[in-house]
Design an enzyme around this catalytic site. Structure first.
Site, PDB file in Angstrom:
ATOM      1  N   CYS A  23      31.346 -50.432  18.132  1.00 53.52           N
ATOM      2  CA  CYS A  23      30.549 -49.691  17.148  1.00 53.52           C
ATOM      3  C   CYS A  23      30.770 -48.183  17.193  1.00 53.52           C
ATOM      4  O   CYS A  23      30.142 -47.449  16.440  1.00 53.52           O
ATOM      5  CB  CYS A  23      29.070 -50.023  17.291  1.00 53.52           C
ATOM      6  SG  CYS A  23      28.686 -51.621  16.560  1.00 53.52           S
ATOM      7  N   HIS A  67      26.107 -47.683  -0.050  1.00 53.12           N
ATOM      8  CA  HIS A  67      27.508 -47.318  -0.285  1.00 53.12           C
ATOM      9  C   HIS A  67      27.832 -45.901   0.175  1.00 53.12           C
ATOM     10  O   HIS A  67      28.582 -45.170  -0.489  1.00 53.12           O
ATOM     11  CB  HIS A  67      27.894 -47.527  -1.761  1.00 53.12           C
ATOM     12  CG  HIS A  67      28.064 -48.975  -2.096  1.00 53.12           C
ATOM     13  ND1 HIS A  67      26.993 -49.825  -2.258  1.00 53.12           N
ATOM     14  CD2 HIS A  67      29.178 -49.733  -2.257  1.00 53.12           C
ATOM     15  CE1 HIS A  67      27.454 -51.037  -2.528  1.00 53.12           C
ATOM     16  NE2 HIS A  67      28.765 -51.018  -2.520  1.00 53.12           N
ATOM     17  N   GLU A 115      20.806 -55.551  10.975  1.00 50.71           N
ATOM     18  CA  GLU A 115      22.170 -55.028  10.912  1.00 50.71           C
ATOM     19  C   GLU A 115      23.131 -56.188  10.637  1.00 50.71           C
ATOM     20  O   GLU A 115      24.119 -56.047   9.936  1.00 50.71           O
ATOM     21  CB  GLU A 115      22.503 -54.352  12.236  1.00 50.71           C
ATOM     22  CG  GLU A 115      23.583 -53.310  12.125  1.00 50.71           C
ATOM     23  CD  GLU A 115      23.707 -52.488  13.382  1.00 50.71           C
ATOM     24  OE1 GLU A 115      24.237 -53.000  14.377  1.00 50.71           O
ATOM     25  OE2 GLU A 115      23.253 -51.320  13.366  1.00 50.71           O
TER      26      GLU A 115
END
Ligand code: ZN
Length: 125
Positions: A23, A67, A115
């Site tokens: 990550c 986005h 998530e």
């Protein structure tokens, strides 16, 4: 006590600073957020808060993140965009708006941010 919950989703990029592992590299998630409201009194229509209004409250927060590379947006230029911090962000932003909208009659109880399908973080006070 009455509770109502509404769900929203958004797709965004992020990476974690000060973190060793997958990550730390930019990648995306299809996030899901659940906001639960709580209150003792209903309005004249027998609602805690119209689901439509709750969706309106969440919309600007969702639109802000959707986005986008979250790390480039305030306050995540300095705060890590972890599921925990995103859950707190939704909690704080929706709390502000609800306070104006309902004068304290309805409060945000908690905010849960997925998530992935199997990993989520929750924030409440
Ligand atoms: Zn991630």
């Amino acid at each position: 006590m009455f509770e109502v919950t509404v769900e929203a989703g958004f797709s965004s990029g992020h990476y974690l600073r000060n973190y060793r592992g997958k990550c730390e590299n930019p990648h995306g998630h299809n996030y899901k957020v659940f906001i639960t409201l709580i209150g003792e009194e209903l309005d004249e229509a027998g609602l805690l808060l119209d689901f439509k209004l709750l969706k309106q409250v969440m919309r600007p927060v969702v639109d802000y993140l959707d986005h986008q590379m979250i790390n480039e947006l305030e306050p995540f230029t300095t705060i890590n965009p972890s599921a925990e911090n995103l859950a707190r962000y939704f909690y704080q932003e929706t709390t502000k708006q609800l306070r104006e909208m309902t004068g304290g009659r309805v409060k945000v109880k908690d905010c849960t941010l997925y998530e992935t399908d199997t990993s989520f973080a929750r924030f409440y006070e």
